[in-house]
Every structure is written in structure tokens, then in C-alpha cells.
Design a protein around this motif. Structure first.
Motif, PDB file in Angstrom:
ATOM      1  N   GLY A   9      12.530 -76.508  26.642  1.00 12.29           N
ATOM      2  CA  GLY A   9      11.889 -77.815  26.569  1.00 12.29           C
ATOM      3  C   GLY A   9      11.018 -78.025  25.348  1.00 12.29           C
ATOM      4  N   THR A  10      10.942 -77.057  24.456  1.00  6.37           N
ATOM      5  CA  THR A  10      10.129 -77.167  23.247  1.00  6.37           C
ATOM      6  C   THR A  10      10.851 -78.011  22.205  1.00  6.37           C
ATOM      7  OG1 THR A  10       9.220 -74.986  23.642  1.00  6.37           O
ATOM      8  CG2 THR A  10       8.965 -75.860  21.424  1.00  6.37           C
ATOM      9  N   GLU A  11      10.106 -78.881  21.534  1.00  7.07           N
ATOM     10  CA  GLU A  11      10.696 -79.686  20.464  1.00  7.07           C
ATOM     11  C   GLU A  11      10.840 -78.846  19.203  1.00  7.07           C
ATOM     12  OE1 GLU A  11       9.087 -83.212  17.819  1.00  7.07           O
ATOM     13  OE2 GLU A  11       9.636 -83.933  19.819  1.00  7.07           O
ATOM     14  N   VAL A  12      12.039 -78.880  18.642  1.00 11.93           N
ATOM     15  CA  VAL A  12      12.368 -78.134  17.435  1.00 11.93           C
ATOM     16  C   VAL A  12      12.948 -79.113  16.435  1.00 11.93           C
ATOM     17  CG1 VAL A  12      13.885 -76.346  16.500  1.00 11.93           C
ATOM     18  CG2 VAL A  12      12.842 -76.029  18.728  1.00 11.93           C
ATOM     19  N   GLN A  13      12.592 -78.987  15.173  1.00 13.51           N
ATOM     20  CA  GLN A  13      13.148 -79.853  14.141  1.00 13.51           C
ATOM     21  C   GLN A  13      14.335 -79.153  13.499  1.00 13.51           C
ATOM     22  OE1 GLN A  13      10.560 -81.927  11.623  1.00 13.51           O
ATOM     23  NE2 GLN A  13       9.484 -82.764  13.357  1.00 13.51           N
ATOM     24  N   VAL A  14      15.526 -79.685  13.723  1.00 19.05           N
ATOM     25  CA  VAL A  14      16.736 -79.125  13.135  1.00 19.05           C
ATOM     26  C   VAL A  14      16.881 -79.695  11.729  1.00 19.05           C
ATOM     27  CG1 VAL A  14      19.238 -78.938  13.329  1.00 19.05           C
ATOM     28  CG2 VAL A  14      17.814 -78.809  15.377  1.00 19.05           C
ATOM     29  N   MET A  15      16.878 -78.796  10.755  1.00 18.45           N
ATOM     30  CA  MET A  15      16.921 -79.202   9.354  1.00 18.45           C
ATOM     31  C   MET A  15      18.340 -79.266   8.806  1.00 18.45           C
ATOM     32  SD  MET A  15      13.703 -76.856   8.311  1.00 18.45           S
ATOM     33  CE  MET A  15      13.609 -77.304   6.599  1.00 18.45           C
ATOM     34  N   ASP A  16      19.220 -78.395   9.305  1.00 18.22           N
ATOM     35  CA  ASP A  16      20.588 -78.356   8.809  1.00 18.22           C
ATOM     36  C   ASP A  16      21.459 -77.612   9.811  1.00 18.22           C
ATOM     37  OD1 ASP A  16      22.770 -78.635   7.170  1.00 18.22           O
ATOM     38  OD2 ASP A  16      22.032 -77.348   5.573  1.00 18.22           O
ATOM     39  N   THR A  17      22.704 -78.009   9.910  1.00 21.54           N
ATOM     40  CA  THR A  17      23.658 -77.284  10.733  1.00 21.54           C
ATOM     41  C   THR A  17      24.394 -76.329   9.811  1.00 21.54           C
ATOM     42  OG1 THR A  17      25.246 -79.072  10.458  1.00 21.54           O
ATOM     43  CG2 THR A  17      23.913 -79.102  12.444  1.00 21.54           C
ATOM     44  N   ILE A  18      24.081 -75.057   9.893  1.00 17.43           N
ATOM     45  CA  ILE A  18      24.577 -74.060   8.953  1.00 17.43           C
ATOM     46  C   ILE A  18      26.045 -73.755   9.184  1.00 17.43           C
ATOM     47  CG2 ILE A  18      24.247 -71.705   8.116  1.00 17.43           C
ATOM     48  CD1 ILE A  18      21.964 -73.633   7.432  1.00 17.43           C
ATOM     49  N   ASP A  19      26.421 -73.381  10.383  1.00 17.06           N
ATOM     50  CA  ASP A  19      27.813 -73.055  10.694  1.00 17.06           C
ATOM     51  C   ASP A  19      28.082 -73.322  12.172  1.00 17.06           C
ATOM     52  OD1 ASP A  19      26.707 -70.890  12.064  1.00 17.06           O
ATOM     53  OD2 ASP A  19      27.417 -69.398  10.649  1.00 17.06           O
ATOM     54  N   ALA A  20      29.151 -72.772  12.691  1.00 16.39           N
ATOM     55  CA  ALA A  20      29.534 -73.027  14.082  1.00 16.39           C
ATOM     56  C   ALA A  20      28.563 -72.425  15.086  1.00 16.39           C
ATOM     57  CB  ALA A  20      30.936 -72.480  14.326  1.00 16.39           C
ATOM     58  N   TYR A  21      27.750 -71.467  14.671  1.00 12.96           N
ATOM     59  CA  TYR A  21      26.863 -70.761  15.601  1.00 12.96           C
ATOM     60  C   TYR A  21      25.380 -71.027  15.394  1.00 12.96           C
ATOM     61  CZ  TYR A  21      31.162 -68.245  16.441  1.00 12.96           C
ATOM     62  OH  TYR A  21      32.464 -67.938  16.740  1.00 12.96           O
ATOM     63  N   PHE A  22      24.961 -71.319  14.166  1.00 13.91           N
ATOM     64  CA  PHE A  22      23.542 -71.420  13.848  1.00 13.91           C
ATOM     65  C   PHE A  22      23.142 -72.777  13.280  1.00 13.91           C
ATOM     66  CE2 PHE A  22      24.186 -66.839  13.667  1.00 13.91           C
ATOM     67  CZ  PHE A  22      23.049 -66.367  14.300  1.00 13.91           C
ATOM     68  N   VAL A  23      21.873 -73.114  13.493  1.00 12.55           N
ATOM     69  CA  VAL A  23      21.236 -74.243  12.824  1.00 12.55           C
ATOM     70  C   VAL A  23      19.969 -73.730  12.149  1.00 12.55           C
ATOM     71  CG1 VAL A  23      22.093 -75.988  14.441  1.00 12.55           C
ATOM     72  CG2 VAL A  23      19.892 -74.924  14.866  1.00 12.55           C
ATOM     73  N   LYS A  24      19.599 -74.366  11.060  1.00 14.84           N
ATOM     74  CA  LYS A  24      18.330 -74.043  10.402  1.00 14.84           C
ATOM     75  C   LYS A  24      17.280 -74.926  11.068  1.00 14.84           C
ATOM     76  CE  LYS A  24      16.172 -73.493   5.922  1.00 14.84           C
ATOM     77  NZ  LYS A  24      16.365 -73.618   4.466  1.00 14.84           N
ATOM     78  N   ALA A  25      16.210 -74.313  11.542  1.00 12.44           N
ATOM     79  CA  ALA A  25      15.231 -75.050  12.327  1.00 12.44           C
ATOM     80  C   ALA A  25      13.805 -74.747  11.895  1.00 12.44           C
ATOM     81  CB  ALA A  25      15.388 -74.701  13.804  1.00 12.44           C
ATOM     82  N   ARG A  26      12.931 -75.719  12.157  1.00 14.97           N
ATOM     83  CA  ARG A  26      11.500 -75.553  11.908  1.00 14.97           C
ATOM     84  C   ARG A  26      10.793 -75.683  13.246  1.00 14.97           C
ATOM     85  NH1 ARG A  26       9.666 -79.152   7.449  1.00 14.97           N
ATOM     86  NH2 ARG A  26      10.228 -80.798   8.883  1.00 14.97           N
ATOM     87  N   VAL A  27       9.957 -74.692  13.548  1.00 10.27           N
ATOM     88  CA  VAL A  27       9.232 -74.635  14.816  1.00 10.27           C
ATOM     89  C   VAL A  27       7.752 -74.538  14.488  1.00 10.27           C
ATOM     90  CG1 VAL A  27       8.872 -73.292  16.910  1.00 10.27           C
ATOM     91  CG2 VAL A  27      11.150 -73.469  15.936  1.00 10.27           C
ATOM     92  N   THR A  28       6.931 -75.282  15.209  1.00  5.07           N
ATOM     93  CA  THR A  28       5.486 -75.184  15.053  1.00  5.07           C
ATOM     94  C   THR A  28       4.947 -74.303  16.171  1.00  5.07           C
ATOM     95  OG1 THR A  28       5.439 -77.405  14.111  1.00  5.07           O
ATOM     96  CG2 THR A  28       3.335 -76.489  14.844  1.00  5.07           C
ATOM     97  N   ASN A  29       4.284 -73.220  15.787  1.00  9.01           N
ATOM     98  CA  ASN A  29       3.759 -72.295  16.796  1.00  9.01           C
ATOM     99  C   ASN A  29       2.443 -72.839  17.360  1.00  9.01           C
ATOM    100  OD1 ASN A  29       1.818 -71.703  14.883  1.00  9.01           O
ATOM    101  ND2 ASN A  29       2.651 -69.719  14.352  1.00  9.01           N
ATOM    102  N   PRO A  30       1.914 -72.257  18.428  1.00  6.68           N
ATOM    103  CA  PRO A  30       0.678 -72.763  19.045  1.00  6.68           C
ATOM    104  C   PRO A  30      -0.521 -72.818  18.088  1.00  6.68           C
ATOM    105  CG  PRO A  30       1.757 -71.239  20.523  1.00  6.68           C
ATOM    106  CD  PRO A  30       2.509 -71.176  19.224  1.00  6.68           C
ATOM    107  N   ALA A  31      -0.523 -71.986  17.056  1.00  9.14           N
ATOM    108  CA  ALA A  31      -1.619 -72.009  16.086  1.00  9.14           C
ATOM    109  C   ALA A  31      -1.490 -73.160  15.092  1.00  9.14           C
ATOM    110  CB  ALA A  31      -1.664 -70.686  15.330  1.00  9.14           C
ATOM    111  N   GLY A  32      -0.376 -73.910  15.159  1.00 10.98           N
ATOM    112  CA  GLY A  32      -0.180 -75.051  14.273  1.00 10.98           C
ATOM    113  C   GLY A  32       0.553 -74.724  12.984  1.00 10.98           C
TER     114      GLY A  32
END
Length: 98
Positions: free
Chosen positions: A61-84
Motif C-alpha cells: 500500500g506504499t506509494e512509489v514513484q515509477v520513473m521508468d519501465t526498465i524491462d519485463a521484470y523491473f521498474v526504476k522507482a523512487r521511494v521516500t523512506n520514513p526519514a524523508g
């Protein structure tokens, strides 16, 4: 006649490839990250290999920012941790469902 036909063919091919280069670079430059929520608990890795280090665990349920779809298995993502702090890495596509 053959020289004129050859010249016209080469000119047409050059115009098509030039137009394609301009359009793809402009579209790539305007991409922005897209927010998605994870459907299961997943890990954010520093690479796309078996030996990749796990950077953090992302809860369901965590919001993740998907920056790019790399291949069939992975996406490049940016996650903000609890410390900001933002962390960028790779996540499995299966973390997001459809």
C-alpha cells in the motif's frame, strides 16, 4: 533516371529517421515519474542482478514513484523512506499488480 530515383529514396529515408530522432528525444525528456501503490511487500534493490543489495523494504500500500519501465521484470522507482530521504533503485513489476 536511376540516379534521381536513388537520390529521392535516400532523401526520404533521411527525413524519416531525422523526424524519428526528434520525436523520441522530446518525448523522453518530458517524462515524469508516475505514482503507484504497491500491492504486496517488496524490496527496493540497487541493481537488477541476483547479487543486488536490498536498499529498503516497501510495505504493501506504499506509494512509489515509477520513473521508468526498465524491462519485463523491473521498474526504476523512487521511494521516500520514513526519514524523508528519497532512494532510487529497482523493484519487481509484480509489486504493483496490473
Amino acid at each position: 533516371m536511376k540516379k534521381a530515383l536513388l537520390f529521392c529514396s535516400l532523401a526520404a529515408l533521411g527525413a524519416c529517421s531525422a523526424a524519428k530522432d526528434d520525436g523520441s528525444s522530446a518525448a523522453r525528456a518530458s517524462r515524469t515519474p508516475v505514482a503507484h501503490n504497491t500491492v504486496v511487500e517488496c524490496a527496493l534493490y540497487d541493481g537488477m542482478k541476483k547479487e543486488a543489495t536490498q536498499l529498503t523494504t516497501v510495505a504493501s500500500g506504499t506509494e512509489v514513484q515509477v520513473m521508468d519501465t526498465i524491462d519485463a521484470y523491473f521498474v526504476k522507482a523512487r521511494v521516500t523512506n520514513p526519514a524523508g530521504e528519497a532512494q532510487v533503485g529497482y523493484m519487481y513489476r509484480s509489486c504493483f499488480g496490473k
